[in-house]
Motif scaffolding. Structure first.
Motif, PDB file in Angstrom:
ATOM      1  N   ARG A 113       0.832  -1.203   0.000  1.00  0.00           N
ATOM      2  CA  ARG A 113       0.000   0.000   0.000  1.00  0.00           C
ATOM      3  C   ARG A 113       0.871   1.260   0.000  1.00  0.00           C
ATOM      4  O   ARG A 113       0.583   2.225  -0.714  1.00  0.00           O
ATOM      5  N   LEU A 114       1.914   1.251   0.814  1.00  0.00           N
ATOM      6  CA  LEU A 114       2.799   2.413   0.900  1.00  0.00           C
ATOM      7  C   LEU A 114       3.479   2.702  -0.435  1.00  0.00           C
ATOM      8  O   LEU A 114       3.526   3.850  -0.889  1.00  0.00           O
ATOM      9  N   LYS A 131       5.384  13.524   3.241  1.00  0.00           N
ATOM     10  CA  LYS A 131       3.950  13.477   3.547  1.00  0.00           C
ATOM     11  C   LYS A 131       3.529  12.050   3.892  1.00  0.00           C
ATOM     12  O   LYS A 131       2.759  11.811   4.834  1.00  0.00           O
ATOM     13  N   THR A 132       4.049  11.098   3.121  1.00  0.00           N
ATOM     14  CA  THR A 132       3.724   9.687   3.358  1.00  0.00           C
ATOM     15  C   THR A 132       4.279   9.210   4.692  1.00  0.00           C
ATOM     16  O   THR A 132       3.586   8.535   5.472  1.00  0.00           O
ATOM     17  N   ASN A 142       7.412   7.473  -6.081  1.00  0.00           N
ATOM     18  CA  ASN A 142       6.651   8.570  -6.683  1.00  0.00           C
ATOM     19  C   ASN A 142       7.191   8.912  -8.065  1.00  0.00           C
ATOM     20  O   ASN A 142       6.422   9.204  -8.991  1.00  0.00           O
ATOM     21  N   ALA A 143       8.518   8.838  -8.217  1.00  0.00           N
ATOM     22  CA  ALA A 143       9.112   9.091  -9.539  1.00  0.00           C
ATOM     23  C   ALA A 143       8.648   8.045 -10.552  1.00  0.00           C
ATOM     24  O   ALA A 143       8.302   8.379 -11.684  1.00  0.00           O
ATOM     25  N   VAL A 144       8.624   6.762 -10.142  1.00  0.00           N
ATOM     26  CA  VAL A 144       8.164   5.697 -11.041  1.00  0.00           C
ATOM     27  C   VAL A 144       6.716   5.938 -11.448  1.00  0.00           C
ATOM     28  O   VAL A 144       6.354   5.788 -12.624  1.00  0.00           O
ATOM     29  N   ASP A 154       0.996   8.658   0.140  1.00  0.00           N
ATOM     30  CA  ASP A 154       0.264   9.285   1.230  1.00  0.00           C
ATOM     31  C   ASP A 154      -1.230   8.989   1.202  1.00  0.00           C
ATOM     32  O   ASP A 154      -1.977   9.467   2.068  1.00  0.00           O
ATOM     33  N   ARG A 155      -1.674   8.181   0.262  1.00  0.00           N
ATOM     34  CA  ARG A 155      -3.061   7.711   0.233  1.00  0.00           C
ATOM     35  C   ARG A 155      -3.150   6.226   0.621  1.00  0.00           C
ATOM     36  O   ARG A 155      -4.158   5.569   0.353  1.00  0.00           O
ATOM     37  N   PHE A 156      -2.098   5.716   1.252  1.00  0.00           N
ATOM     38  CA  PHE A 156      -2.045   4.280   1.551  1.00  0.00           C
ATOM     39  C   PHE A 156      -3.208   3.832   2.423  1.00  0.00           C
ATOM     40  O   PHE A 156      -3.666   2.692   2.328  1.00  0.00           O
ATOM     41  N   ASP A 157      -3.700   4.726   3.277  1.00  0.00           N
ATOM     42  CA  ASP A 157      -4.788   4.364   4.181  1.00  0.00           C
ATOM     43  C   ASP A 157      -6.147   4.341   3.489  1.00  0.00           C
ATOM     44  O   ASP A 157      -7.148   3.954   4.104  1.00  0.00           O
ATOM     45  N   GLN A 158      -6.188   4.759   2.233  1.00  0.00           N
ATOM     46  CA  GLN A 158      -7.445   4.758   1.483  1.00  0.00           C
ATOM     47  C   GLN A 158      -7.565   3.550   0.546  1.00  0.00           C
ATOM     48  O   GLN A 158      -8.565   3.396  -0.151  1.00  0.00           O
ATOM     49  N   VAL A 159      -6.541   2.710   0.526  1.00  0.00           N
ATOM     50  CA  VAL A 159      -6.525   1.545  -0.363  1.00  0.00           C
ATOM     51  C   VAL A 159      -7.167   0.356   0.351  1.00  0.00           C
ATOM     52  O   VAL A 159      -6.697  -0.063   1.410  1.00  0.00           O
TER      53      VAL A 159
END
Length: 328
Positions: A157-158, A256-257, A237-239, A163-168
């Motif tokens: 998820r991370l 942020k993450t 994030n770059a990928v 930084d949206r890992f908790d929404q997955v």
């Protein structure tokens, strides 16, 4: 209690003496210098016009002033397991780690000098997930805790949602191609490197404010582990944006993450049943292991090896010998 290496004690004595001399002469002490550096680093970063950076700096102030950062760093030092460690065979059930091992470049002087996202960078994730877990549980890891940390899918998820890992809701399926691309990412240009180092120094300044300016006061493994984890997230994030070069915006997204992870009760992420249903705490696939009480790394003893062949862990920590009867 953390053991202090001899060279650390010697440097502490030297710095204490230097501070006493400087104070008697009205010169700047190390604590005063640190406060000045902290102020200068904050002011410099605040002057930059980067989307999301001021939000990150506000987060840094928040986790510092609230005591969360101190608690997190203390948890990094204190985390322990009371069950046996997972074996290499069991860890192979973590597909993410298997793909990373197969596709990321092996850490070497070349990958380090080029700031490549290599295997060592990837491996920084586990201790910081463990630290967040311990921060929330406050207890040494049981067998179930170890399974939750390794097989809940939080790592996937991370890396996929940042930084949206908790929404997955569903654990993402990362591919070999993703890790091949990740292994090509690097902090390439000086501007990005200077930005990355400045935030790192700011957090070191804050660590010094919290724990003091002496080697005996903090875990020397924490800062490099945190830095590698930020590089890992920035590379992801770059990928996701089809880039090989990590830029400042990737660093901002990584922080942020990281701060969201720090604030999340990750004990809610439970091991996926299908991955752990055949694992038995009482039936490991080897009989003897050395486990480090400081960093949690472990080593399987071969048939011709003895506990007496090892003095300490690579991190300098005390080794604990565990023996399990062979049930096969």
């Amino acid at each position: 209690m953390k053991k202090v290496k001899t060279w650390m004690k010697i440097l502490d004595i030297a710095f204490d003496f230097k501070d006493r001399v400087n104070a008697s002469l009205g010169r700047e002490t190390s604590a005063e210098w640190n406060k000045r550096m902290l102020k200068e680093h904050f002011e410099y970063l605040m002057s930059l016009n980067l989307q999301g950076l001021h939000e990150v700096l506000d987060e840094i102030r928040d986790i510092w002033k609230s005591g969360l950062y101190e608690g997190f760093m203390s948890s990094f030092e204190e985390r322990k397991i009371i069950s046996r460690p997972l074996t290499f065979k069991e860890l192979a059930n973590n597909k993410l780690a298997t793909l990373a091992t197969a596709n990321l470049p092996v850490t070497s002087l070349k990958t380090i000098s080029l700031s490549k996202t290599d295997l060592n960078v990837f491996r920084s994730m586990r201790p910081l997930i463990e630290t967040t877990y311990y921060l929330n549980s406050g207890c040494p890891f049981s067998w179930d805790d170890s399974l939750n940390i390794a097989f809940s899918g939080l790592d996937a998820r991370l890396l996929s949602a940042l930084d949206r890992f908790d929404q997955v809701e569903e654990v993402p399926e990362l591919t070999a191609e993703f890790f091949q691309k990740l292994g090509k990412t690097q902090i390439f240009d000086k501007k990005t490197s200077d930005f990355y180092l400045t935030i790192t120094r700011l957090l070191v300044d804050i660590e010094n404010e919290i724990f003091g300016m002496r080697f005996r006061d903090f875990n020397s493994d924490y800062v490099p582990t945190e830095g590698l984890f930020i590089q890992l997230l920035a590379g992801c994030n770059a990928v996701h944006h089809n880039r090989e070069h990590i830029i400042e915006e990737d660093i901002v997204k990584a922080y942020k993450t990281f701060f969201k992870l720090m604030k999340t009760n990750v004990t809610q992420y439970k091991a996926i049943h299908e991955l752990v249903q055949d694992m038995d705490e009482n039936n490991p696939d080897y009989s003897s292991v050395l486990i480090c009480k400081s960093c949690g790394d472990y080593y399987k003893l071969e048939l011709d090896e003895s506990v007496d062949d090892f003095e300490s862990c690579h991190c300098g920590g005390e080794l604990k010998y565990l023996h399990y009867e062979d049930n096969e």
